[in-house]
Write an enzyme that holds these catalytic residues in place. Sequence first.
Site, PDB file in Angstrom:
ATOM      1  N   ASP A 126       8.564  -0.014  -4.597  1.00 17.27           N
ATOM      2  CA  ASP A 126       7.793  -1.173  -4.348  1.00 17.27           C
ATOM      3  C   ASP A 126       7.235  -1.104  -3.058  1.00 17.27           C
ATOM      4  O   ASP A 126       7.773  -0.722  -1.975  1.00 17.27           O
ATOM      5  CB  ASP A 126       8.699  -2.290  -4.149  1.00 17.27           C
ATOM      6  CG  ASP A 126       8.165  -3.929  -4.145  1.00 17.27           C
ATOM      7  OD1 ASP A 126       6.936  -3.743  -3.804  1.00 17.27           O
ATOM      8  OD2 ASP A 126       8.942  -4.876  -4.474  1.00 17.27           O
ATOM      9  N   ARG A 128       4.927  -3.056  -1.471  1.00 16.99           N
ATOM     10  CA  ARG A 128       4.260  -4.057  -0.951  1.00 16.99           C
ATOM     11  C   ARG A 128       4.610  -4.412   0.558  1.00 16.99           C
ATOM     12  O   ARG A 128       5.758  -4.074   0.929  1.00 16.99           O
ATOM     13  CB  ARG A 128       4.575  -5.517  -1.862  1.00 16.99           C
ATOM     14  CG  ARG A 128       3.913  -5.479  -3.054  1.00 16.99           C
ATOM     15  CD  ARG A 128       4.303  -6.553  -4.206  1.00 16.99           C
ATOM     16  NE  ARG A 128       5.636  -6.311  -4.764  1.00 16.99           N
ATOM     17  CZ  ARG A 128       6.106  -7.231  -5.518  1.00 16.99           C
ATOM     18  NH1 ARG A 128       5.670  -8.072  -5.943  1.00 16.99           N
ATOM     19  NH2 ARG A 128       7.438  -6.530  -5.893  1.00 16.99           N
TER      20      ARG A 128
END
Length: 200
Positions: A126, A128
């Site tokens: 991930d 982000r």
Amino acid sequence: MSIRFVESSKLPTEWAVFDMHGFEDIENDKEHVVLTLGDVADGEPVLARVHSECLTGDALFSMRCDCGSQLQAALQKIAEEGRGALLYLRQEGRGIGLLNKIKAYKLQDAGADTVEANEQLGFGADMRNYSICTEMLRHLGIKSLRLMTNNPRKVKALTEQGLTIAERIPLKTGHNPHNAHYLATKAGKLGHLMHDDEEQ
Ligand SMILES: Nc1nc2c(ncn2[C@@H]2O[C@H](COP(=O)(O)OP(=O)(O)OP(=O)(O)O)[C@@H](O)[C@H]2O)c(=O)[nH]1
Ligand SMILES: [Zn+2]
């Protein structure tokens, strides 16, 4: 300060007429949007969805994931309350971009799970970054959220950015046979809370 407010307008939808606020990330030219409904700057916690772009799920009706269904459910809940905010972050593919997500899907078609596919492409599971949220919310006068999410890491990341998450509201929708394995991997490897008896 990397976020610049550009303009606001109305956005009529099937659920409500939202106020749409456009922002530019001057570090990478990404264009982000926040939809708000009602008075969100009154100091009370705001029902909110921090939604990461998923072109395939949000716009192309993909059943590989639950994104499109979560997006619709979040807008509907905000409309029902008459007050809330949806942050639409242009962090496609958990931050790896659309074309890399298609490469990840190809690896998943061959048997990898969503985390393994990212890793095989040389990315973290991930990628982000939620720091942009703080600046957009500050512009809108929002300090505290009642956040619609199943992802405790998102709650943690936003808290670390200085936001108050007054409540986490589960957003379980869009489950189908095509995404059962994907959702199981999110629960098993990414820590998403998919069952009613789980607590963060
Ligand atoms: N790299 C990659 N990204 C994916 C995949 N499936 C969905 N995404 C992206 O994942 C993002 C959505 O994140 P999710 O992990 O589904 O959910 P979340 O936002 O962490 O948590 P919720 O708030 O509960 O929805 C969007 O940017 C999608 O484009 C995949 O298989 N690989
Ligand atoms: Zn998706």
